[in-house]
Design an enzyme around this catalytic site. Structure first.
Site, PDB file in Angstrom:
ATOM      1  N   ASP A  99       0.843  -1.193   0.000  1.00 26.62           N
ATOM      2  CA  ASP A  99       0.000   0.000   0.000  1.00 26.62           C
ATOM      3  C   ASP A  99       0.882   1.249   0.000  1.00 26.62           C
ATOM      4  OD1 ASP A  99      -2.183  -1.661   0.188  1.00 26.62           O
ATOM      5  OD2 ASP A  99      -2.363  -1.447   2.370  1.00 26.62           O
TER       6      ASP A  99
HETATM    7  N1  URA Z   1      -1.375  -5.858   4.044  1.00 34.51           N
HETATM    8  C1  URA Z   1      -1.863  -4.590   3.963  1.00 34.51           C
HETATM    9  O1  URA Z   1      -2.914  -4.287   4.510  1.00 34.51           O
HETATM   10  N2  URA Z   1      -1.143  -3.687   3.284  1.00 34.51           N
HETATM   11  C2  URA Z   1       0.031  -3.955   2.675  1.00 34.51           C
HETATM   12  O2  URA Z   1       0.648  -3.061   2.077  1.00 34.51           O
HETATM   13  C3  URA Z   1       0.524  -5.258   2.774  1.00 34.51           C
HETATM   14  C4  URA Z   1      -0.193  -6.207   3.447  1.00 34.51           C
END
Ligand code: URA
Length: 233
Positions: A99
């Site tokens: 993310d």
């Molecule tokens: N889980 C999430 O919620 N975000 C990420 O970036 C990776 C795993």
């Protein structure tokens, strides 16, 4: 191909750094010092920098320490992407996604086949994250995650391992480590959301046998050998 493009593609440095090396007179083709970055080379030429041969390598693998605020994408109209952090950006792709606000280990490669193999759903490469949580995670939370939970929208998850590193009951926060073997959209945030907690910081520390080097600064990357990448499992 121009010598400056070749050296940048072989990750000797950015175009600017390569120009400086040429200016310094440390770049040679077949033993002859290169005078201009415009000089052309072909596949039979032997290129050296400070006497060390820079052999042609088609595929490259990088381990990036992703900073906050950059997208796990190749290009975007208005936002900075992880690919823009590389000196050479030709054909590179991130292996999976983190993310925008997640930090830590992200692989980048121009080897489309390997990218595909590592992302195949049956690969189940273990990924370990450290996270700051609002809410007090405890053994109950660990049991729920270990059982393979089903999210509100019906997404069935594989068992995940939760380690509690710190619990602060007064401030209603926790610090945890979690290992998951798949990569569903916002997976960790949604898992904590499902038990009434919130992830406030998320950092990926490892993928299989690959660990984020402690001295690798955010936004920086190191090149890996194909063997290191293949050994991920
Ligand atoms: N889980 C999430 O919620 N975000 C990420 O970036 C990776 C795993």
């Amino acid at each position: 191909m121009r010598i400056d493009k070749y050296l940048a593609n072989m990750n000797v440095g950015s175009r600017k750094e390569v120009h400086q090396l040429i200016k310094k007179g440390v770049v040679a083709v077949n033993g002859k010092t290169v005078k201009t970055p415009k000089e052309k080379i072909n596949e039979n030429d032997v290129v050296t920098v400070n006497g060390e041969e820079i052999a042609y390598q088609k595929y490259h693998y990088f381990l990036l320490n992703k900073p906050k605020g950059v997208l796990s994408a190749t290009e975007d109209r208005s936002q900075k992407t992880v690919i823009s952090l590389l000196d050479s950006q030709d054909q590179y792709l991130p292996v999976g996604r983190l993310d925008k606000d997640t930090t830590g280990l992200l692989l980048l490669t121009n080897d489309g086949q390997l990218n595909h193999e590592l992302l195949a759903p049956n690969k189940h490469v273990a990924k370990v994250y450290r996270a700051q949580i609002t809410g007090v995670a405890d053994e109950e939370t660990a049991k729920t995650f270990a059982s393979g939970m089903t999210l509100g929208d019906g997404t069935k998850l594989k068992p995940a391992k939760l380690k509690i590193l710190k619990q602060d009951k007064e401030n209603d926060t926790s610090e945890i480590e979690i290992e998951i073997s798949e990569g569903k959209y916002h997976q960790i945030k949604r898992m904590f959301g499902a038990v009434g907690m919130k992830v406030t910081a998320l950092d990926r520390r490892s993928m299989g046998n690959l660990h984020l080097p402690a001295d690798l600064k955010r936004g920086k990357y190191v090149e890996l050998s194909l063997d290191e990448v293949k050994n991920i499992k």
